[in-house]
Write a protein that holds these residues in place. Structure first.
Motif, PDB file in Angstrom:
ATOM      1  N   PHE A 189      -0.546 -16.067   2.997  1.00  0.00           N
ATOM      2  CA  PHE A 189      -0.375 -14.731   2.782  1.00  0.00           C
ATOM      3  C   PHE A 189      -0.345 -13.858   3.945  1.00  0.00           C
ATOM      4  CE2 PHE A 189      -4.775 -15.392   3.377  1.00  0.00           C
ATOM      5  CZ  PHE A 189      -5.442 -14.158   4.152  1.00  0.00           C
ATOM      6  N   ASN A 190       0.195 -12.483   3.740  1.00  0.00           N
ATOM      7  CA  ASN A 190       0.385 -11.600   4.879  1.00  0.00           C
ATOM      8  C   ASN A 190      -0.260 -10.213   4.586  1.00  0.00           C
ATOM      9  OD1 ASN A 190       2.275 -10.301   3.274  1.00  0.00           O
ATOM     10  ND2 ASN A 190       4.030 -11.095   4.459  1.00  0.00           N
ATOM     11  N   ASP A 191      -0.105  -9.291   5.692  1.00  0.00           N
ATOM     12  CA  ASP A 191      -0.831  -8.103   5.424  1.00  0.00           C
ATOM     13  C   ASP A 191      -0.313  -7.350   4.333  1.00  0.00           C
ATOM     14  OD1 ASP A 191      -0.930  -7.447   9.126  1.00  0.00           O
ATOM     15  OD2 ASP A 191      -2.394  -8.634   7.617  1.00  0.00           O
ATOM     16  N   ALA A 192       1.066  -7.589   3.919  1.00  0.00           N
ATOM     17  CA  ALA A 192       1.729  -6.779   2.750  1.00  0.00           C
ATOM     18  C   ALA A 192       1.099  -7.330   1.575  1.00  0.00           C
ATOM     19  CB  ALA A 192       3.132  -7.084   2.710  1.00  0.00           C
ATOM     20  N   ASP A 193       0.574  -8.396   1.376  1.00  0.00           N
ATOM     21  CA  ASP A 193       0.063  -8.999   0.053  1.00  0.00           C
ATOM     22  C   ASP A 193      -1.235  -8.524   0.093  1.00  0.00           C
ATOM     23  OD1 ASP A 193       1.958 -10.992  -0.428  1.00  0.00           O
ATOM     24  OD2 ASP A 193       1.164 -12.125   1.080  1.00  0.00           O
ATOM     25  N   VAL A 194      -2.033  -8.457   0.959  1.00  0.00           N
ATOM     26  CA  VAL A 194      -3.470  -7.602   1.125  1.00  0.00           C
ATOM     27  C   VAL A 194      -3.447  -6.228   0.731  1.00  0.00           C
ATOM     28  CG1 VAL A 194      -5.601  -7.103   2.599  1.00  0.00           C
ATOM     29  CG2 VAL A 194      -4.344  -9.416   2.721  1.00  0.00           C
ATOM     30  N   MET A 195      -2.534  -5.678   1.367  1.00  0.00           N
ATOM     31  CA  MET A 195      -2.386  -4.249   1.069  1.00  0.00           C
ATOM     32  C   MET A 195      -1.889  -3.957  -0.355  1.00  0.00           C
ATOM     33  SD  MET A 195      -2.399  -1.093   2.274  1.00  0.00           S
ATOM     34  CE  MET A 195      -2.451  -1.294   4.121  1.00  0.00           C
ATOM     35  N   PHE A 196      -1.093  -4.718  -1.021  1.00  0.00           N
ATOM     36  CA  PHE A 196      -0.559  -4.840  -2.303  1.00  0.00           C
ATOM     37  C   PHE A 196      -1.658  -4.746  -3.200  1.00  0.00           C
ATOM     38  CE2 PHE A 196       0.733  -7.056  -6.150  1.00  0.00           C
ATOM     39  CZ  PHE A 196       1.445  -6.126  -6.828  1.00  0.00           C
ATOM     40  N   ALA A 197      -2.761  -5.598  -2.944  1.00  0.00           N
ATOM     41  CA  ALA A 197      -3.633  -5.741  -3.814  1.00  0.00           C
ATOM     42  C   ALA A 197      -4.896  -4.635  -3.621  1.00  0.00           C
ATOM     43  CB  ALA A 197      -4.307  -7.049  -3.533  1.00  0.00           C
ATOM     44  N   GLN A 198      -5.028  -4.316  -2.424  1.00  0.00           N
ATOM     45  CA  GLN A 198      -6.142  -3.323  -1.965  1.00  0.00           C
ATOM     46  C   GLN A 198      -5.692  -1.945  -2.778  1.00  0.00           C
ATOM     47  OE1 GLN A 198      -6.267  -3.538   2.360  1.00  0.00           O
ATOM     48  NE2 GLN A 198      -8.051  -4.662   2.064  1.00  0.00           N
ATOM     49  N   MET A 199      -4.438  -1.928  -2.756  1.00  0.00           N
ATOM     50  CA  MET A 199      -3.754  -0.270  -3.260  1.00  0.00           C
ATOM     51  C   MET A 199      -3.588  -0.390  -4.704  1.00  0.00           C
ATOM     52  SD  MET A 199      -1.350   0.886  -0.342  1.00  0.00           S
ATOM     53  CE  MET A 199      -0.696   2.314  -0.973  1.00  0.00           C
ATOM     54  N   MET A 200      -3.387  -1.667  -5.103  1.00  0.00           N
ATOM     55  CA  MET A 200      -3.083  -1.522  -6.659  1.00  0.00           C
ATOM     56  C   MET A 200      -4.123  -1.708  -7.577  1.00  0.00           C
ATOM     57  SD  MET A 200      -0.447  -1.276  -8.628  1.00  0.00           S
ATOM     58  CE  MET A 200       1.066  -1.881  -7.726  1.00  0.00           C
TER      59      MET A 200
END
Length: 215
Positions: A67-78
């Motif tokens: 996983f990368n930072d975009a995956d983490v941000m996606f989950a955290q924001m969604m």
């Protein structure tokens, strides 16, 4: 000759007993050594090794793989984005009048609550916090506190109309975030959820626009 025969017989009997005992011990040792092996799907199949990212709190499936930072941000924001959609859906109870709006509210609740649990499991498996560094208010499509108060103050057709207007904007924001994940994400499971968000919420936006046209 008779004494020799008796002694010989006793030797053969003793040797036989020793051999039998040795075979019995060997058999027991073999049985113990095989106890951890699979005999038609017994003890071995019940022991499963799970990777750290495979499950998380509540038994929800994780998102295995890189996983990368975009995956983490996606989950955290969604997660908070979905939570607000559920808050909007709850306001429909006792306020919504249109049958199609009520049906859409039920679909939102059915889809987004399980998705929140999935994304929480991902973050736990990845060892990342649930809350993003940025303010939730800066996320696309998020309603202000005043928006939520105004929605709660309406009822009947007025509620249906305002709910449709606000949810269109809210869904548009979710779709935009999901498209960012499609472009930049690295985890296959997270990108699959992004695909689902784009597909389902785009369809719901089209449905909400039709509802507005006839209200």
């Amino acid at each position: 000759m008779r004494a020799f025969t008796h002694r010989t017989a006793r030797k053969f009997a003793l040797a036989g007993a020793v051999t039998a005992a040795g075979l019995l011990l060997a058999a027991c040792g073999t049985e113990d050594g095989m106890s951890g092996m699979d005999h038609g799907g017994t003890s071995a199949s019940a022991s499963v090794t799970v990777s750290p990212s495979a499950t998380a709190a509540g038994g929800e499936a994780g998102a295995p793989g890189a996983f990368n930072d975009a995956d983490v941000m996606f989950a955290q924001m969604m997660i908070p984005h979905h939570q607000q959609a559920l808050e909007m859906a709850k306001l429909a109870d006792g306020r919504a009048e249109d049958p199609e709006v009520k049906k859409l509210v039920a679909a939102i609740e059915q889809a987004q609550d399980p998705e929140i649990r999935k994304m929480r499991a991902w973050l736990k498996g990845w060892g990342k916090p649930e809350s993003p560094a940025m303010n939730h208010g800066g996320m696309a499509g998020m309603m202000s506190e005043q928006d939520m108060k105004d929605l709660a103050a309406t009822k009947g057709e007025d509620f249906d109309r305002k709910f449709a207007e606000l949810m269109i904007a809210h869904h548009d924001g979710a779709v935009a975030m999901a498209k960012d994940e499609q472009r930049s994400g690295g985890n296959a499971t997270a990108k699959k959820l992004a695909d689902d968000v784009v597909r389902t919420q785009s369809a719901e936006v089209a449905q909400l626009k039709k509802i507005l046209d006839r209200l």
